[in-house]
Design a protein around this motif. Sequence first.
Motif, PDB file in Angstrom:
ATOM      1  N   LEU A   6       0.817  -1.214   0.000  1.00  0.00           N
ATOM      2  CA  LEU A   6       0.000   0.000   0.000  1.00  0.00           C
ATOM      3  C   LEU A   6       0.854   1.269   0.000  1.00  0.00           C
ATOM      4  N   MET A   7       1.857   1.316   0.882  1.00  0.00           N
ATOM      5  CA  MET A   7       2.673   2.536   0.942  1.00  0.00           C
ATOM      6  C   MET A   7       3.502   2.721  -0.321  1.00  0.00           C
ATOM      7  N   THR A   8       4.000   1.646  -0.891  1.00  0.00           N
ATOM      8  CA  THR A   8       4.726   1.778  -2.155  1.00  0.00           C
ATOM      9  C   THR A   8       3.791   2.248  -3.266  1.00  0.00           C
ATOM     10  N   ALA A   9       2.527   1.805  -3.218  1.00  0.00           N
ATOM     11  CA  ALA A   9       1.546   2.257  -4.212  1.00  0.00           C
ATOM     12  C   ALA A   9       1.273   3.750  -4.061  1.00  0.00           C
ATOM     13  N   PHE A  10       1.119   4.228  -2.822  1.00  0.00           N
ATOM     14  CA  PHE A  10       0.887   5.660  -2.614  1.00  0.00           C
ATOM     15  C   PHE A  10       2.078   6.480  -3.094  1.00  0.00           C
ATOM     16  N   TYR A  11       3.270   6.003  -2.813  1.00  0.00           N
ATOM     17  CA  TYR A  11       4.481   6.680  -3.286  1.00  0.00           C
ATOM     18  C   TYR A  11       4.451   6.801  -4.817  1.00  0.00           C
ATOM     19  N   SER A  12       4.114   5.698  -5.490  1.00  0.00           N
ATOM     20  CA  SER A  12       4.083   5.694  -6.958  1.00  0.00           C
ATOM     21  C   SER A  12       2.984   6.600  -7.490  1.00  0.00           C
ATOM     22  N   MET A  13       1.854   6.673  -6.791  1.00  0.00           N
ATOM     23  CA  MET A  13       0.769   7.543  -7.223  1.00  0.00           C
ATOM     24  C   MET A  13       1.174   9.017  -7.134  1.00  0.00           C
ATOM     25  N   ILE A  14       1.935   9.362  -6.112  1.00  0.00           N
ATOM     26  CA  ILE A  14       2.440  10.734  -6.012  1.00  0.00           C
ATOM     27  C   ILE A  14       3.416  11.006  -7.155  1.00  0.00           C
ATOM     28  N   ARG A  15       4.310  10.055  -7.401  1.00  0.00           N
ATOM     29  CA  ARG A  15       5.268  10.196  -8.501  1.00  0.00           C
ATOM     30  C   ARG A  15       4.556  10.394  -9.843  1.00  0.00           C
ATOM     31  N   ASP A  16       3.448   9.682 -10.018  1.00  0.00           N
ATOM     32  CA  ASP A  16       2.717   9.735 -11.288  1.00  0.00           C
ATOM     33  C   ASP A  16       1.667  10.837 -11.335  1.00  0.00           C
ATOM     34  N   GLY A  17       1.618  11.679 -10.293  1.00  0.00           N
ATOM     35  CA  GLY A  17       0.708  12.816 -10.308  1.00  0.00           C
ATOM     36  C   GLY A  17      -0.749  12.464 -10.097  1.00  0.00           C
ATOM     37  N   LEU A  18      -1.026  11.404  -9.332  1.00  0.00           N
ATOM     38  CA  LEU A  18      -2.401  10.928  -9.160  1.00  0.00           C
ATOM     39  C   LEU A  18      -3.004  11.283  -7.808  1.00  0.00           C
ATOM     40  N   LEU A  19      -2.215  11.804  -6.888  1.00  0.00           N
ATOM     41  CA  LEU A  19      -2.741  12.181  -5.578  1.00  0.00           C
ATOM     42  C   LEU A  19      -2.614  13.675  -5.371  1.00  0.00           C
TER      43      LEU A  19
ATOM     44  N   SER B 297      10.687   1.041   4.871  1.00  0.00           N
ATOM     45  CA  SER B 297      10.041   0.025   4.030  1.00  0.00           C
ATOM     46  C   SER B 297      10.112   0.400   2.558  1.00  0.00           C
ATOM     47  N   LEU B 298       9.938   1.678   2.255  1.00  0.00           N
ATOM     48  CA  LEU B 298      10.050   2.120   0.862  1.00  0.00           C
ATOM     49  C   LEU B 298      11.447   1.842   0.323  1.00  0.00           C
ATOM     50  N   GLY B 299      12.445   2.104   1.150  1.00  0.00           N
ATOM     51  CA  GLY B 299      13.812   1.829   0.734  1.00  0.00           C
ATOM     52  C   GLY B 299      14.049   0.356   0.463  1.00  0.00           C
ATOM     53  N   LYS B 300      13.305  -0.482   1.164  1.00  0.00           N
ATOM     54  CA  LYS B 300      13.459  -1.933   1.010  1.00  0.00           C
ATOM     55  C   LYS B 300      12.675  -2.479  -0.176  1.00  0.00           C
ATOM     56  N   PHE B 301      11.464  -1.967  -0.407  1.00  0.00           N
ATOM     57  CA  PHE B 301      10.554  -2.599  -1.362  1.00  0.00           C
ATOM     58  C   PHE B 301      10.436  -1.896  -2.715  1.00  0.00           C
TER      59      PHE B 301
ATOM     60  N   SER C   4      13.422   1.316  -7.191  1.00  0.00           N
ATOM     61  CA  SER C   4      14.426   2.355  -7.409  1.00  0.00           C
ATOM     62  C   SER C   4      14.614   3.132  -6.104  1.00  0.00           C
ATOM     63  N   PRO C   5      15.697   3.856  -5.959  1.00  0.00           N
ATOM     64  CA  PRO C   5      15.949   4.605  -4.718  1.00  0.00           C
ATOM     65  C   PRO C   5      14.822   5.594  -4.408  1.00  0.00           C
ATOM     66  N   VAL C   6      14.608   5.825  -3.132  1.00  0.00           N
ATOM     67  CA  VAL C   6      13.557   6.752  -2.700  1.00  0.00           C
ATOM     68  C   VAL C   6      13.928   8.177  -3.110  1.00  0.00           C
ATOM     69  N   ASP C   7      13.011   8.830  -3.811  1.00  0.00           N
ATOM     70  CA  ASP C   7      13.187  10.227  -4.191  1.00  0.00           C
ATOM     71  C   ASP C   7      12.755  11.106  -3.016  1.00  0.00           C
ATOM     72  N   THR C   8      13.655  11.933  -2.528  1.00  0.00           N
ATOM     73  CA  THR C   8      13.398  12.724  -1.322  1.00  0.00           C
ATOM     74  C   THR C   8      12.169  13.614  -1.466  1.00  0.00           C
ATOM     75  N   LYS C   9      12.007  14.245  -2.621  1.00  0.00           N
ATOM     76  CA  LYS C   9      10.875  15.152  -2.805  1.00  0.00           C
ATOM     77  C   LYS C   9       9.541  14.401  -2.779  1.00  0.00           C
ATOM     78  N   ILE C  10       9.512  13.225  -3.397  1.00  0.00           N
ATOM     79  CA  ILE C  10       8.275  12.430  -3.376  1.00  0.00           C
ATOM     80  C   ILE C  10       7.992  11.963  -1.963  1.00  0.00           C
ATOM     81  N   TRP C  11       9.025  11.478  -1.265  1.00  0.00           N
ATOM     82  CA  TRP C  11       8.822  11.003   0.110  1.00  0.00           C
ATOM     83  C   TRP C  11       8.331  12.128   1.020  1.00  0.00           C
ATOM     84  N   GLN C  12       8.859  13.304   0.860  1.00  0.00           N
ATOM     85  CA  GLN C  12       8.432  14.407   1.726  1.00  0.00           C
ATOM     86  C   GLN C  12       6.949  14.711   1.549  1.00  0.00           C
TER      87      GLN C  12
END
Length: 495
Positions: free
Chosen positions: A24-37, A63-67, A70-78
């Motif tokens: 779930l958290m990796t999905a939310f991260y990807s949704m932010i990256r893709d401009g969906l949230l 967990s994001l760093g583990k799963f 690609s490396p965690v993008d600081t701006k997306i994580w923030q």
Amino acid sequence: MSGEKMSASFVIFGATGDLTHRKLMTAFYSMIRDGLLSDDFCIVAIGRRKLSTETYREQVCASLGKFLKSPVDTKIWQRLERMIFYYEFDFTQSDGYRDLNSYLAKRDKESNTKENRVFYLAVAPSFFETIIHGIERGELASSCRGFCRCVIEKPFGKDLETAKKLNDTILRVFPEKSIYRIDHYLGKDMIQNIMILRFSNLIFESLWNNRYIDNVQISLTEKLGVETRGDYYEDSGAMRDMVQNHILQIVSLVAMEPPVNLKMDSIRNEKQKVLEALEKIDETFLENNVVFGQYAEGFIDGKKVQGYRSEEKVDAKSETETFVALKLQIENFRWAGTPFYIRTGKRLKEASGEIIIQFKELPHSLYNAEKNLAKPNLLILRIQPKVGLYFQFNTKDYASHSGIIPITMDTGASDAAQGNTPEAYERLLYDILRGDGSLFSRWDELEAAWLFADKLIEYREQKKTDFPNYAAGTMGPKRAFDLIEKDGRSWVDMH
């Protein structure tokens, strides 16, 4: 994937569990990256552990760093970090739900979520009804002024009776259109591509019937055993874990008629018709078209592994199946006489998910008469681990004067033209937020699937099988090969 940015309070029960951190958290991260949230979005993570929001956020980041691939993008994580709020709560305590509702009202206001709410039950099935009762008593759903949706992970019941009881409980709180029974397999790229492949390509849809297709094979195979989930698997087996949900959903998508449009209920109606057309199960069907298996010790990639009965939390005399093979007929005009062969299992030689469409041979081939090696055309939809299409057809062997050889066209998701393919959960969570239930089971689909599966499960429980009956590292019991070979066919293996 691009589209409207969504606002809501996304409430996760079971937020400290593996599903939340891994998927779930990796999905939310990807949704932010893709401009969906939208930034007007919050995640309320409910757990029983004593954690602060800051500590929980740190755990999610780890967990994001583990799963992530690609490396965690600081701006997306923030951006994601600011959306996450931990709420300590023992959801088995009914008197705490009103306090939770007050907290959600506060979060709705501060995060400007337009009072949209999604309740995601990422917990063991034994807690589903407990949480639904709590949501009802605490008025968490009835106080929503925006949309209010409920997401249930599989398994949805253990049989038709328990599924009906759970469904009745949920319907007291949420209408059918707001219930999302999630099956992550349906979020996979190639599963979503089935309809596009069929209904936007004349070359395929015009041949997609019993006149031209000899058989359909669906193989979902795993190298892994039950790992630490022995107690869960003892109660489910391969029938409940794979056949009743993933496989029957895939069958319905492969076999469905074209919907009148792409609206949610139009697609679901056609899928439902396929499940209703599955051949009736009688004693002859059970004896001739069903194979159960359980793995013994063996070797996977050269490493010795133990048998199912030696796994942790598994009965030493267990009669639970870890493998199922079936031959199905769909009794309608399009598919009558074209068999669907199914196999799924654990501790097999190959780990893959494939849908194989094998076309008929020509009724009279000039080249076969000359004893050349023309092969039936194959269309393979590769679900995992490699994602893509594989098409086999015959052409001249340019290395000889008159020979024929089968050649293949093979495309995968790694192709640059495919773009950045989202994980299944990203697609499904986005569909939930925008109210598209096309890839989620409606109750009548689930009911039809349980009606079919219950009869096979009852047969397995009553029939004494000589378990274990296949070695780990093979492709299943001998009877699974006999099942298809007695029809003059064989399992297609392109690995």
